[in-house]
Design a protein around this motif. Structure first.
Motif, mmCIF file in Angstrom:
data_model
loop_
_atom_site.group_PDB
_atom_site.id
_atom_site.type_symbol
_atom_site.label_atom_id
_atom_site.label_comp_id
_atom_site.label_asym_id
_atom_site.label_seq_id
_atom_site.Cartn_x
_atom_site.Cartn_y
_atom_site.Cartn_z
ATOM 1 N N PHE A 10 1.015 -1.220 0.026
ATOM 2 C CA PHE A 10 0.007 -0.196 0.023
ATOM 3 C C PHE A 10 0.783 1.055 0.028
ATOM 4 N N THR A 11 0.668 2.292 -0.909
ATOM 5 C CA THR A 11 1.679 3.377 -1.287
ATOM 6 C C THR A 11 0.968 4.556 -0.809
ATOM 7 N N GLY A 12 -0.432 4.524 -0.496
ATOM 8 C CA GLY A 12 -1.170 5.805 -0.007
ATOM 9 C C GLY A 12 -0.729 6.465 1.168
ATOM 10 N N PRO A 13 -0.747 7.652 1.416
ATOM 11 C CA PRO A 13 -0.391 8.145 2.530
ATOM 12 C C PRO A 13 -1.270 7.684 3.730
ATOM 13 N N VAL A 14 -0.664 7.550 5.063
ATOM 14 C CA VAL A 14 -1.248 6.816 6.398
ATOM 15 C C VAL A 14 -0.803 7.887 7.403
ATOM 16 N N LEU A 15 -2.036 8.218 8.330
ATOM 17 C CA LEU A 15 -1.904 9.102 9.431
ATOM 18 C C LEU A 15 -2.392 8.082 10.529
ATOM 19 N N LEU A 16 -1.667 8.015 11.684
ATOM 20 C CA LEU A 16 -1.830 7.249 12.815
ATOM 21 C C LEU A 16 -2.314 8.411 13.787
ATOM 22 N N VAL A 17 -3.525 8.186 14.372
ATOM 23 C CA VAL A 17 -4.192 9.100 15.264
ATOM 24 C C VAL A 17 -4.654 8.308 16.527
ATOM 25 N N THR A 18 -3.636 8.229 17.506
ATOM 26 C CA THR A 18 -3.949 7.614 18.709
ATOM 27 C C THR A 18 -3.559 8.237 20.026
ATOM 28 N N GLY A 19 -4.451 8.203 21.247
ATOM 29 C CA GLY A 19 -4.252 8.853 22.108
ATOM 30 C C GLY A 19 -3.029 8.437 22.956
ATOM 31 N N CYS A 77 1.903 5.422 24.534
ATOM 32 C CA CYS A 77 2.237 5.078 23.002
ATOM 33 C C CYS A 77 3.597 5.531 22.776
ATOM 34 N N TYR A 78 4.186 6.162 23.887
ATOM 35 C CA TYR A 78 5.677 6.756 23.586
ATOM 36 C C TYR A 78 6.830 5.699 24.029
ATOM 37 N N ALA A 79 6.257 4.354 24.474
ATOM 38 C CA ALA A 79 7.190 3.600 24.966
ATOM 39 C C ALA A 79 7.964 3.067 24.131
ATOM 40 N N LEU A 80 9.233 2.902 24.382
ATOM 41 C CA LEU A 80 10.284 2.421 23.588
ATOM 42 C C LEU A 80 10.196 0.734 23.322
ATOM 43 N N GLN A 81 10.232 0.237 21.910
ATOM 44 C CA GLN A 81 10.193 -1.159 21.818
ATOM 45 C C GLN A 81 11.442 -1.797 21.443
ATOM 46 N N LYS A 94 3.822 7.039 2.990
ATOM 47 C CA LYS A 94 4.224 8.206 3.588
ATOM 48 C C LYS A 94 3.530 8.228 4.699
ATOM 49 N N TYR A 95 4.017 7.994 6.109
ATOM 50 C CA TYR A 95 3.500 7.854 7.216
ATOM 51 C C TYR A 95 3.717 8.570 8.143
ATOM 52 N N SER A 96 2.952 9.260 9.223
ATOM 53 C CA SER A 96 2.891 10.299 9.790
ATOM 54 C C SER A 96 2.061 9.770 11.141
ATOM 55 N N TYR A 97 2.237 10.565 12.217
ATOM 56 C CA TYR A 97 1.531 10.118 13.425
ATOM 57 C C TYR A 97 0.985 11.276 14.300
ATOM 58 N N TYR A 98 -0.190 11.305 14.995
ATOM 59 C CA TYR A 98 -0.716 12.338 15.935
ATOM 60 C C TYR A 98 -1.032 11.721 17.121
ATOM 61 N N ALA A 99 -0.508 12.060 18.362
ATOM 62 C CA ALA A 99 -0.930 11.434 19.674
ATOM 63 C C ALA A 99 -1.416 12.647 20.761
ATOM 64 N N PRO A 100 -2.800 12.813 20.591
ATOM 65 C CA PRO A 100 -3.015 13.855 21.586
ATOM 66 C C PRO A 100 -2.851 13.506 23.032
ATOM 67 N N GLN A 101 -2.601 14.444 23.913
ATOM 68 C CA GLN A 101 -2.393 14.182 24.975
ATOM 69 C C GLN A 101 -3.653 14.067 26.086
ATOM 70 N N LEU A 102 -3.418 13.516 27.393
ATOM 71 C CA LEU A 102 -4.585 13.205 28.169
ATOM 72 C C LEU A 102 -5.651 12.673 27.402
ATOM 73 N N THR A 103 -5.333 11.707 26.857
ATOM 74 C CA THR A 103 -6.415 11.087 25.673
ATOM 75 C C THR A 103 -6.198 9.390 25.842
ATOM 76 N N GLY A 104 -7.585 8.809 25.902
ATOM 77 C CA GLY A 104 -7.252 7.375 25.882
ATOM 78 C C GLY A 104 -7.837 6.864 24.771
ATOM 79 N N HIS A 105 -8.309 5.556 24.635
ATOM 80 C CA HIS A 105 -8.729 4.841 23.425
ATOM 81 C C HIS A 105 -9.694 5.421 22.527
#
Length: 303
Positions: free
Chosen positions: A225-234, A245-249, A268-279
Motif C-alpha cells: 500500500f503506497t497511499g499516505p497513512v496517518l496514525l491518530v492514537t491517544g 504510546c511513546y514507550a520504546l520497543q 508516507k507515514y505520520s502520526y499524531y498523539a493527543p495528550q490526556l487521551t485514551g482509546h
C-alpha cells in the motif's frame, strides 16, 4: 452471504469543496457508526461535523451485527473479522463506482477507529488499490495489551447485560458487563467529560464472539500500500499502547514510530498523539484539536 447494511452519506450543507473525494468511516467496538457523529455535542465531538465544515463528504455505516444493520443469528461463524473486511471491501468498491450513492468517487480516504483501523489495515494489505489513503485512529502495531483489553472488558452476553435492548440476540453477542470496564479501557482521566461517558455508556453496541476471536488474525502488514497513512492514537491509549504510546520497543522505536515501519513500510507515514487521551479518541476533550490535525493532514495530502 448477503446482508443488510445501514449507512449514512453526509454531504456538506454549503457544497462539496472536494468533489470526487469521500471519507469512508469505520467504527470500532462496542459502537455503531454514531461514534463518528456523536450527538452529545456535535460541534465538539462529531467528526462528521468537522469533516463537513471543511467541505468533505463522509459515508459511515454500521458494521454487521451493530446499529441498524442486520444481526445474523450466528455470531460465531458468520459475524467475524473476515466477513467484516469483505463487507468493507464491497462498500469501498460501490463508492468508487457510484453504485451506492449515484456518484462515483476518485479518491477514497478510509478512516477507522480501533477494530475499524484493523479492518482498514487488512483491506490495504489484501487490496491495496481499494482506497487511496488511511487515517487509523485508536490503533497501533503493538498487541501486548490486547489480552488485558479482552479480559478486563468483562465481556458477557448482551441479552443479559442489556435485556431492554438485546433480549432477542444470541448468547454469542457480547457487551462489557459493567460500565466501569468500558471506562477503564476506553477513557483516560482527567481528559474527558464525565457526562460524555454517561451518555456513551447508555447506548452500547454488541460485538460477537466471532469478531473477538478473529480480530487479530486479519491485519497483516500492508506492504504494497503506497497511499499516505496517518496514525491518530491517544497518548495514553490502553488497548493498543498499554497506556503509553511513546514507550520504546526492542527496535528502539516508540510504538507510534514502529507502527509505520511494521505495517505501512511503503507509505508516507505520520502520526499524531493527543495528550490526556485514551482509546476513544473522538470522545475526549482533545477532540477538536485532534480533528483539526486530521483535516490539516487530509488537505496536505491532496484529498
Amino acid at each position: 452471504g448477503s446482508y443488510l447494511i445501514s449507512g449514512t452519506l453526509c454531504q456538506p450543507l454549503f457544497g462539496d469543496e472536494h468533489e470526487g473525494t469521500v471519507q469512508l468511516l469505520v467504527h470500532g467496538i462496542p459502537f455503531d457508526s454514531q461514534y463518528w457523529d456523536f450527538q452529545y455535542d456535535s460541534e465538539m465531538y462529531s467528526y462528521v461535523w468537522a469533516a463537513s465544515a471543511a467541505g468533505y463528504t463522509t459515508f459511515r455505516y454500521d458494521r454487521l451485527g451493530t446499529g441498524l444493520s442486520e444481526h445474523p443469528i450466528d455470531g460465531l461463524n458468520v459475524v467475524r473479522a473476515d466477513t467484516d473486511v469483505q463487507i468493507l471491501s464491497s462498500i469501498a468498491s460501490l463508492l468508487r463506482t457510484g453504485t451506492l450513492t449515484g456518484t462515483g468517487y476518485n479518491k477514497i480516504l478510509l478512516v477507522g477507529h480501533s477494530y475499524g483501523s484493523v479492518q482498514a489495515t487488512a483491506l490495504a494489505s489484501r487490496t491495496p488499490a481499494a482506497v487511496d489513503g488511511i487515517i487509523a485512529t485508536g490503533f497501533s502495531a503493538y498487541g501486548g495489551a490486547v489480552p488485558l483489553f479482552l479480559a478486563s472488558g468483562l465481556w458477557s452476553s448482551a441479552a443479559q447485560v442489556a435485556p431492554y435492548a438485546y433480549a432477542s440476540l444470541a448468547s454469542t453477542y457480547l457487551l462489557p458487563a459493567v460500565p466501569q470496564a468500558a471506562q477503564m479501557n476506553f477513557y483516560y482521566y482527567p481528559g474527558y467529560d464525565e457526562s460524555v461517558f454517561v451518555y456513551d455508556a447508555a447506548m452500547p453496541q454488541p460485538v460477537t464472539v466471532g469478531v473477538m476471536f478473529t480480530l487479530e488474525t486479519v491485519a497483516g502488514p500492508a506492504s504494497n500500500f503506497t497511499g499516505p497513512v496517518l496514525l491518530v492514537t491517544g497518548a495514553q491509549d490502553l488497548p493498543f499502547c498499554g497506556g503509553n504510546c511513546y514507550a520504546l520497543q526492542p527496535s528502539n522505536q516508540t510504538i507510534l514510530q514502529e507502527t509505520g515501519t511494521a505495517l505501512f513500510p511503503a507509505s508516507k507515514y505520520s502520526y499524531y498523539a493527543p495528550q490526556l487521551t485514551g482509546h476513544n479518541v473522538n470522545l475526549h476533550l482533545s477532540a477538536p484539536e485532534t480533528y483539526a490535525a486530521m483535516i490539516e493532514w487530509v488537505l496536505e495530502n491532496g484529498f
